[in-house]
Design a protein around this motif. Structure first.
Motif, short mmCIF file in Angstrom:
data_model
loop_
_atom_site.label_atom_id
_atom_site.label_comp_id
_atom_site.label_asym_id
_atom_site.label_seq_id
_atom_site.Cartn_x
_atom_site.Cartn_y
_atom_site.Cartn_z
N HIS A 111 29.10 32.05 38.07
CA HIS A 111 27.67 32.42 37.96
C HIS A 111 26.53 31.50 38.63
O HIS A 111 25.71 31.99 39.33
CB HIS A 111 27.50 32.34 36.14
N GLU A 112 26.83 30.08 38.57
CA GLU A 112 25.70 29.47 39.40
C GLU A 112 25.77 29.57 40.93
O GLU A 112 24.97 29.79 41.34
CB GLU A 112 26.18 27.84 39.13
N LYS A 113 26.95 29.74 41.28
CA LYS A 113 27.03 30.15 42.88
C LYS A 113 26.38 31.70 42.91
O LYS A 113 25.55 31.80 43.96
CB LYS A 113 28.56 30.31 43.09
N HIS A 114 26.59 32.45 42.26
CA HIS A 114 26.06 33.66 42.33
C HIS A 114 24.55 33.70 42.30
O HIS A 114 23.52 34.54 43.19
CB HIS A 114 26.65 34.82 41.39
N GLN B 233 18.17 18.12 37.70
CA GLN B 233 18.66 18.97 36.65
C GLN B 233 18.56 20.26 37.02
O GLN B 233 18.10 20.79 37.74
CB GLN B 233 17.99 18.32 35.39
N MET B 234 18.96 21.15 36.15
CA MET B 234 19.24 22.52 36.12
C MET B 234 20.44 22.92 37.32
O MET B 234 20.94 21.87 37.66
CB MET B 234 17.96 23.14 36.69
N ASP B 235 20.88 24.23 37.30
CA ASP B 235 22.06 24.72 37.92
C ASP B 235 21.58 24.76 39.49
O ASP B 235 22.58 24.40 40.43
CB ASP B 235 22.67 25.70 37.29
N ALA B 236 20.43 25.43 39.72
CA ALA B 236 20.17 25.62 40.99
C ALA B 236 18.65 25.72 41.19
O ALA B 236 17.79 25.94 40.12
CB ALA B 236 20.61 27.22 41.32
N LYS B 237 18.02 25.63 42.49
CA LYS B 237 16.68 25.49 42.51
C LYS B 237 16.04 25.81 43.87
O LYS B 237 17.11 25.75 44.80
CB LYS B 237 16.18 23.77 42.35
N LYS C 124 23.57 30.72 31.95
CA LYS C 124 24.45 30.63 30.78
C LYS C 124 25.44 31.57 30.82
O LYS C 124 24.82 32.94 31.18
CB LYS C 124 23.59 30.77 29.58
N SER C 125 26.55 31.69 30.67
CA SER C 125 27.61 33.01 30.91
C SER C 125 28.42 32.88 29.49
O SER C 125 28.72 31.84 28.88
CB SER C 125 28.20 32.84 32.12
N THR C 126 29.02 34.17 29.51
CA THR C 126 29.81 34.36 28.27
C THR C 126 30.56 35.47 28.38
O THR C 126 30.35 36.59 28.93
CB THR C 126 29.00 34.29 26.92
N LEU D 71 16.14 31.16 32.78
CA LEU D 71 17.46 31.16 32.35
C LEU D 71 18.05 32.30 33.09
O LEU D 71 17.81 33.45 32.73
CB LEU D 71 17.50 31.20 30.89
N GLY D 72 19.45 31.92 33.66
CA GLY D 72 20.17 33.00 34.13
C GLY D 72 21.26 33.41 33.11
O GLY D 72 22.07 32.47 32.76
N LEU D 73 21.46 34.41 32.80
CA LEU D 73 22.20 35.26 31.66
C LEU D 73 23.37 35.94 32.39
O LEU D 73 23.11 37.08 32.77
CB LEU D 73 21.47 35.79 30.40
N ARG D 74 24.67 35.67 32.06
CA ARG D 74 25.66 36.41 32.52
C ARG D 74 26.74 37.09 31.35
O ARG D 74 27.13 36.05 30.63
CB ARG D 74 26.24 35.82 33.87
N PHE D 75 26.82 38.26 31.41
CA PHE D 75 27.92 38.67 30.49
C PHE D 75 29.15 39.14 31.37
O PHE D 75 29.06 39.92 32.22
CB PHE D 75 27.30 39.96 29.74
N TYR D 76 30.36 38.53 31.02
CA TYR D 76 31.58 38.90 31.67
C TYR D 76 32.34 39.96 30.81
O TYR D 76 32.17 39.84 29.41
CB TYR D 76 32.48 37.66 31.88
#
Length: 152
Positions: free
Chosen positions: A13-16, A36-40, A55-57, A83-88
């Motif tokens: 998710h972070e890479k995407h 901090q944070m995942d990507a900037k 955030k992924s789930t 906030l990046g939200l991913r549903f798998y």
């Protein structure tokens, strides 16, 4: 050392996010106090610089709390928080949906800039097609117009 499913989901998710939004991944998934944070994005190179916490789930929902948002605002460090939200769908990392949550005023500012560009683009293209020598003048004028819009 094998990675867990949660680590694999988070890393993918972070890479995407970084690739899709033209960002750099932060070291250690944002666990460094100075990064901090995942990507900037880099706020010194663009007005619309975001810092994203992904955030992924596999679950049916992701909760966003006030504390989670406050942490993102604090850790964005000058960039705009998101906030990046991913549903798998499955453990095979099949993506169901990718969403982004950001401040409404940041989104409104982006939308206004897109609308201005949408209005200006045909005029600029026509001018550039008519006389390519005017391209540097058009670029300078566009820069001044956008700067004035931001100050307003």
């Amino acid at each position: 050392m094998s990675r867990t499913l949660n680590q694999a989901m988070g890393d993918a998710h972070e890479k995407h996010i970084a690739e899709t939004l033209g960002m750099r991944l932060t070291r250690g998934s944002g666990n460094q106090w100075r990064d901090q944070m995942d990507a900037k994005h880099d706020r010194t190179s663009t007005q619309y610089a975001f810092a994203v916490d992904g955030k992924s789930t596999l679950a049916k929902s992701i909760s966003i709390s006030r504390d989670m948002w406050a942490k993102a605002v604090e850790q964005a460090g000058g960039e705009r928080p998101m906030l990046g939200l991913r549903f798998y769908d499955t453990g095979a990392l099949k993506v169901h949906a990718d969403l982004a949550a950001c401040d409404l005023l940041d989104f409104a500012e982006l939308l206004q800039a897109a609308r201005l560009w949408e209005q200006a683009k045909p005029v600029l293209e026509a001018l550039a097609d008519r006389d390519p020598r005017c391209v540097p003048v058009i670029v300078d004028l566009a820069r001044r117009v956008l700067e004035a819009e931001v100050e307003a």
